[in-house]
Design an enzyme around this catalytic site. Structure first.
Site: not given
Ligand code: AMP
Length: 440
Positions: A21, A24, A136, A152, A174
């Site tokens: 992300g 993170a 999104k 999120d 975006t």
């Molecule tokens: P985020 O920082 O929450 O946008 O997470 C980045 C990416 O990690 C997301 O787009 C998902 O592909 C993956 N991801 C985040 N949280 C999870 C979860 N709880 N289980 C599986 N994949 C996750």
């Protein structure tokens, strides 16, 4: 990158990397006692500090802990080491919903099912005063049964775009899913903005492409502002009608969640167990005991004592701090201590940005400094004249909610001693009527 096989807090064994992300990295992990699969979001404390995202992180924690719904990704616990903050979350085994779209657009029934779950989650959160504001594709995940999980919730301010006055700034991806009134910064209703994003998501699920797209960002903004889009010929009449009500550029005329749920197309095959739930049912859905569920992230507890003399920052959200300490015996308030050098001023304010700007202009005027705005920074400046040497102070305003801001001020040029004296004698005292808490 965290090491695979590493054991965190003697409890979780880290597995493969799942995704990245803004601030993170997310990993799969296994609870060593129960064997349960979880996802762990690893946030670099330094990065959070650097971009003034402490409030944001606290907000995400508090919101995610309070909202429990089958279609909202659950946060189990929060832990921290010296360098990282770890969010232990429900694992969405099915990955991102939109990776399904890589194989082509969804059939109407499948898209409707996703949309129903999305609306259920959004409705549930809205009824508790929680708005997503950054819905999104990356935030739509699936579990092993294909159930939609919205992630999120609470990260809203992260997606804020720049204010027209050029002062508010956070990362901005975006705008494809963002409502016109959010782009135009006219002040907006979080609920209506979320509904717009849900409409764009539904369009993409059914069409396999975005309703508003242009390689030129300005042209894309224009298309969004005017709601300029056309339906592909395979969209049914019912779905066209519903989408035209959702993708209405006028937020006041835009359909409400309640009306979406009464819509004929939406209701088809909708599980009545998921129908709108009253407050009395929050327990049944496992809301956290003893934690207020309404507007958890935006309420500023006026009973909090602000001690500006000691220059100690008070938490902007008691719940968040309570939760952090309860969940792991960890107090993130330590984050503030190491945040800045003595030369920086950092404070939070419960006033709108315009009031803060006015105050800074007034201070500048009293100190015979000129004000320049641009690039997201307000500059209070004096050029060298006679015995007066050049001095320049930068001020940046970050928005957490429209009525809650973090302001950072630092010297960009000039004599440090004179600057520090100016802060002590004039700037800090003059700011005191708009400061809620000093962070440094
Ligand atoms: P985020 O920082 O929450 O946008 O997470 C980045 C990416 O990690 C997301 O787009 C998902 O592909 C993956 N991801 C985040 N949280 C999870 C979860 N709880 N289980 C599986 N994949 C996750």
């Amino acid at each position: 990158m965290e090491k695979k096989g590493k054991v965190l807090m003697q409890k979780y064994e880290l597995g493969r990397f799942l995704g990245q992300g803004n601030f993170a990295k997310v990993y799969h992990a296994r609870n060593l006692t129960t064997g349960q699969s979880v996802a762990i979001k690893v946030i670099d404390k330094e990065k959070v500090l650097k971009v003034g995202m402490i409030e944001q992180t606290k907000r995400e924690i508090s919101v995610m802990r309070m909202v429990k719904h089958p279609n909202v990704l659950q946060l189990y616990e929060v832990m921290a080491s010296k360098t990282n903050i770890y969010f232990v979350m429900e694992y969405a085994r099915g990955g991102e919903l939109f990776s399904k779209l890589a194989k082509g657009r969804l059939k109407e029934d499948v898209a409707r099912k996703c949309f129903q779950q999305l609306i259920s989650a959004v409705d549930f959160c809205h009824r508790r005063g929680v708005y997503h504001r950054d819905l999104k594709p990356e935030n739509l995940l699936l579990d092993e049964d294909g159930t939609l999980k919205v992630s999120d919730f609470g990260l809203s301010a992260l997606a804020e775009t720049k204010h027209q006055d050029g002062l508010l700034h956070t990362s901005c991806g975006t705008p494809a899913y963002v409502a016109p009134e959010v782009l135009n910064r006219r002040g907006y209703d979080g609920a209506k903005a979320d509904i717009w994003s849900c409409g764009v998501i539904l369009f993409v699920l059914l069409a396999g492409y975005l309703p508003f797209h242009d390689s030129n960002l300005i042209a894309m903004y224009q298309k969004i502002s005017r709601a300029e889009y056309s339906f592909p010929n395979w969209f049914s009449n019912d779905v066209r009608k519903l989408l035209s009500r959702i993708l209405d550029p006028n937020p006041n005329a835009r359909i409400s969640i309640g009306k979406i749920m009464e819509n004929r197309w939406f209701k088809r095959g909708f599980n009545s167990r998921h129908m709108r739930r009253g407050k009395t049912e929050s327990k049944e859905l496992g809301m956290q005991d003893g934690i207020a569920v309404s507007a958890p992230c935006e309420v500023i507890d006026s009973s909090l004592e602000v001690n500006s003399k000691k220059e100690v920052i008070k938490p902007t959200n008691l719940n968040a701090f309570d939760i952090i300490s309860l969940s792991s015996g960890l107090d993130l308030s330590g984050l503030f201590a190491e945040s800045d050098s003595k030369e920086d001023i950092k404070f939070t304010s419960p006033h709108p940005a315009s009031t803060i700007v006015d105050k800074l202009e007034e201070i500048a005027g009293n100190l015979s400094l000129t004000v320049k705005k641009g690039g997201g920074v307000m500059k209070l400046e004096r050029s060298s004249k006679g015995r007066m040497r050049e001095l320049s102070i930068d001020a940046e305003i970050f928005e957490f909610t429209p009525s809650f801001h973090l302001v950072e001020m630092r010297k960009s040029c000039g004599d440090t001693f004179e600057y520090l004296e100016m802060l002590k004698q004039h700037v800090r005292p003059a700011l005191s009527d708009i400061v809620w808490a000093w962070a440094s």
